[in-house]
Enzyme design. Structure first.
Site, PDB file in Angstrom:
ATOM      1  N   TYR A  70       9.757  12.305   5.304  1.00 13.62           N
ATOM      2  CA  TYR A  70       9.678  13.261   4.436  1.00 13.62           C
ATOM      3  C   TYR A  70       9.603  14.870   5.729  1.00 13.62           C
ATOM      4  CZ  TYR A  70       9.931  17.531   2.016  1.00 13.62           C
ATOM      5  OH  TYR A  70       9.653  19.368   1.567  1.00 13.62           O
ATOM      6  N   THR A 123       7.573  23.001   5.033  1.00 13.27           N
ATOM      7  CA  THR A 123       6.679  22.120   4.212  1.00 13.27           C
ATOM      8  C   THR A 123       5.025  21.855   4.351  1.00 13.27           C
ATOM      9  OG1 THR A 123       5.908  19.496   2.560  1.00 13.27           O
ATOM     10  CG2 THR A 123       7.035  19.935   4.464  1.00 13.27           C
TER      11      THR A 123
HETATM   12  N1  LIG Z   1      10.172  21.085  -3.937  1.00 15.23           N
HETATM   13  C1  LIG Z   1       8.867  20.351  -2.932  1.00 15.23           C
HETATM   14  O1  LIG Z   1       7.824  20.232  -3.779  1.00 15.23           O
HETATM   15  C2  LIG Z   1       8.841  21.265  -2.107  1.00 15.23           C
HETATM   16  C3  LIG Z   1       7.159  21.138  -1.237  1.00 15.23           C
HETATM   17  C4  LIG Z   1       7.230  21.570   0.283  1.00 15.23           C
HETATM   18  C5  LIG Z   1       8.396  22.042   0.745  1.00 15.23           C
HETATM   19  N2  LIG Z   1       9.265  22.140   0.114  1.00 15.23           N
HETATM   20  C6  LIG Z   1      10.807  22.879   0.399  1.00 15.23           C
HETATM   21  O2  LIG Z   1      11.624  24.262  -0.276  1.00 15.23           O
HETATM   22  C7  LIG Z   1      12.390  24.223   0.287  1.00 15.23           C
HETATM   23  C8  LIG Z   1      13.410  24.283  -1.388  1.00 15.23           C
HETATM   24  O3  LIG Z   1      13.355  23.236  -2.028  1.00 15.23           O
HETATM   25  P1  LIG Z   1      13.519  22.756  -3.354  1.00 15.23           P
HETATM   26  O4  LIG Z   1      12.832  22.402  -4.015  1.00 15.23           O
HETATM   27  O5  LIG Z   1      14.061  24.366  -3.179  1.00 15.23           O
HETATM   28  O6  LIG Z   1      14.185  21.448  -3.008  1.00 15.23           O
HETATM   29  P2  LIG Z   1      15.570  20.793  -4.043  1.00 15.23           P
HETATM   30  O7  LIG Z   1      15.136  21.537  -5.361  1.00 15.23           O
HETATM   31  O8  LIG Z   1      15.604  19.697  -4.175  1.00 15.23           O
HETATM   32  O9  LIG Z   1      17.207  21.653  -3.792  1.00 15.23           O
HETATM   33  C9  LIG Z   1      17.770  20.691  -2.663  1.00 15.23           C
HETATM   34  C10 LIG Z   1      19.047  21.423  -2.188  1.00 15.23           C
HETATM   35  O10 LIG Z   1      19.139  20.933  -0.240  1.00 15.23           O
HETATM   36  C11 LIG Z   1      20.355  20.665  -1.251  1.00 15.23           C
HETATM   37  N3  LIG Z   1      21.246  19.648  -0.241  1.00 15.23           N
HETATM   38  C12 LIG Z   1      20.235  18.753   0.629  1.00 15.23           C
HETATM   39  N4  LIG Z   1      21.507  18.384   1.802  1.00 15.23           N
HETATM   40  C13 LIG Z   1      22.400  19.386   1.451  1.00 15.23           C
HETATM   41  C14 LIG Z   1      23.167  18.976   2.570  1.00 15.23           C
HETATM   42  N5  LIG Z   1      23.104  18.268   3.732  1.00 15.23           N
HETATM   43  N6  LIG Z   1      23.919  19.882   3.028  1.00 15.23           N
HETATM   44  C15 LIG Z   1      23.665  21.204   2.091  1.00 15.23           C
HETATM   45  N7  LIG Z   1      22.830  21.170   1.064  1.00 15.23           N
HETATM   46  C16 LIG Z   1      21.905  19.923   0.882  1.00 15.23           C
HETATM   47  C17 LIG Z   1      20.938  19.655  -2.635  1.00 15.23           C
HETATM   48  O11 LIG Z   1      21.798  19.940  -2.678  1.00 15.23           O
HETATM   49  P3  LIG Z   1      22.826  18.231  -3.338  1.00 15.23           P
HETATM   50  O12 LIG Z   1      21.833  18.835  -5.119  1.00 15.23           O
HETATM   51  O13 LIG Z   1      23.387  18.743  -3.873  1.00 15.23           O
HETATM   52  O14 LIG Z   1      22.499  17.276  -2.520  1.00 15.23           O
HETATM   53  C18 LIG Z   1      19.964  20.339  -3.193  1.00 15.23           C
HETATM   54  O15 LIG Z   1      20.571  21.674  -4.187  1.00 15.23           O
HETATM   55  C19 LIG Z   1      13.167  23.380   0.817  1.00 15.23           C
HETATM   56  O16 LIG Z   1      13.361  23.462   2.204  1.00 15.23           O
HETATM   57  C20 LIG Z   1      11.841  21.721   0.484  1.00 15.23           C
HETATM   58  O17 LIG Z   1      11.587  21.148   2.086  1.00 15.23           O
HETATM   59  C21 LIG Z   1       9.757  21.543  -1.640  1.00 15.23           C
END
Ligand SMILES: NC(=O)c1ccc[n+]([C@@H]2O[C@H](COP(=O)([O-])OP(=O)(O)OC[C@H]3O[C@@H](n4cnc5c(N)ncnc54)[C@H](OP(=O)(O)O)[C@@H]3O)[C@@H](O)[C@H]2O)c1
Length: 305
Positions: A124, A100
């Site tokens: 975070y 991130t």
């Molecule tokens: N969203 C943003 O704005 C943003 C910005 C910068 C970077 N990122 C990074 O981009 C990546 C993808 O983000 P995203 O937006 O797709 O996130 P997301 O929609 O919140 O999805 C995260 C997924 O991770 C799963 N998860 C959580 N804990 C887990 C565990 N212990 N074992 C296995 N799975 C687990 C969740 O499952 P459950 O729902 O079942 O818990 C969910 O399916 C992440 O690394 C995030 O840090 C995101």
């Protein structure tokens, strides 16, 4: 080539499943099927699937809740990453991990380079930075991709929240002094596909001589206010919204949240574009495409009910 995707159901994992073509044998596992915090679960899944590449799309992404749930944030974003790195090393597979812009403190006024010194200002961000380091300390050829402000038609995100508020409120106030770059999860997934394809073409040695970090967001710069205005204007243009409600720009100090955010977190992509040959697209263009897809999907699901 077999690819294992963690975090099935999340924004990025959902887009990865859509964009990876059939020549890849994709296995995506949810947190219930593969809990990255559980080292045995990680080892078992990797041993069963035998992937060439693991893409870690799993994370604890609740930025504000992380302030009170520090342990859980670090368990998922740090320990989970270390578990994956050890299991990939043992199985001889590669790991592509997503991090991130919140690893930076936002004190710069020009885009962050990969080599700029991280200094997270919330739990975070700190947990994600530990995760990056946990991976690169273990795996010599890991790929870490830092991204920002991710949205898609799946899950909770700024675009969907704004559309919902704009349908139900007479006016909105949105923060204008935090600057970054919105990123459509689909574009990020396309970039990851490009990197994964290079592995498949045997360019792994030249492309990834050591742990490599890329910066990847859509192109351009915006405040949350700019982003909200674009969502409103495109929403009207596409018939998703009926009326253009007023949006007032406000400073972050007038909208206090549990987690502090960097005031400037634009990531520099020139190095990534140069070394991978994959070009970014402007965020407004990507938002336009996402809203088209979102409208189509909504029409389809309305038709089904
Ligand atoms: N969203 C943003 O704005 C943003 C910005 C910068 C970077 N990122 C990074 O981009 C990546 C993808 O983000 P995203 O937006 O797709 O996130 P997301 O929609 O919140 O999805 C995260 C997924 O991770 C799963 N998860 C959580 N804990 C887990 C565990 N212990 N074992 C296995 N799975 C687990 C969740 O499952 P459950 O729902 O079942 O818990 C969910 O399916 C992440 O690394 C995030 O840090 C995101």
């Amino acid at each position: 080539m077999k690819v294992l995707i963690t975090g099935k159901g999340g924004q990025l994992a959902t887009e990865l499943i859509k964009v990876f073509p059939n020549k890849f044998d994709v296995v995506a596992l949810s947190s219930h099927e593969l809990d990255i915090v559980d080292a045995e679960s990680v080892e078992r899944s990797i041993a069963a699937v035998k992937p060439a590449i693991v893409i870690n799309a799993a994370a604890y992404t609740a930025v504000d809740k992380a302030e009170d749930n520090q342990q859980r944030a670090f368990d998922v974003n740090y320990l989970g990453c270390e578990n994956l790195a050890h299991a990939c090393k043992a199985a001889g597979c590669s790991l592509i991990h997503v991090s991130t812009d919140f690893v930076f403190d936002g004190k710069k006024a020009t885009p962050y380079f990969v080599d700029d010194v991280p200094n997270p200002i919330n739990v975070y961000g700190a947990s994600k930075l530990r995760g990056e380091r946990g991976i690169t300390n273990v795996l010599e050829d890991a790929v870490v991709i830092r991204t920002a402000w991710v949205y898609s038609g799946t899950g909770n995100n700024f675009v969907k929240t704004m559309l919902s508020l704009m349908q139900n409120k007479p006016e909105l106030s949105v923060i204008c002094d935090q600057i970054g770059t919105p990123t459509w999860a689909n574009g990020l997934a396309q970039f990851i596909l490009h990197i994964a394809s290079k592995y498949g073409e045997g360019e792994r040695q030249s492309l990834v001589p050591k742990p490599v970090t890329y910066h990847w967001t859509d192109a351009g710069v915006a405040s949350w206010y700019d982003f909200a205005v674009a969502i409103r204007d495109l929403g009207i243009e596409k018939g998703i919204l009926k009326q253009a409600i007023p949006i007032n720009p406000i400073p972050a100090s007038q909208y206090p949240l549990p987690a502090e955010r960097p005031s400037f977190s634009v990531l520099d992509k020139t190095e990534t574009e140069g070394s991978t040959g994959f070009k970014t697209t402007h965020w407004r263009h990507q938002l336009d495409k996402m809203l088209d897809e979102y409208t189509e999907d909504s029409k389809l699901s309305e038709g089904k009910t």
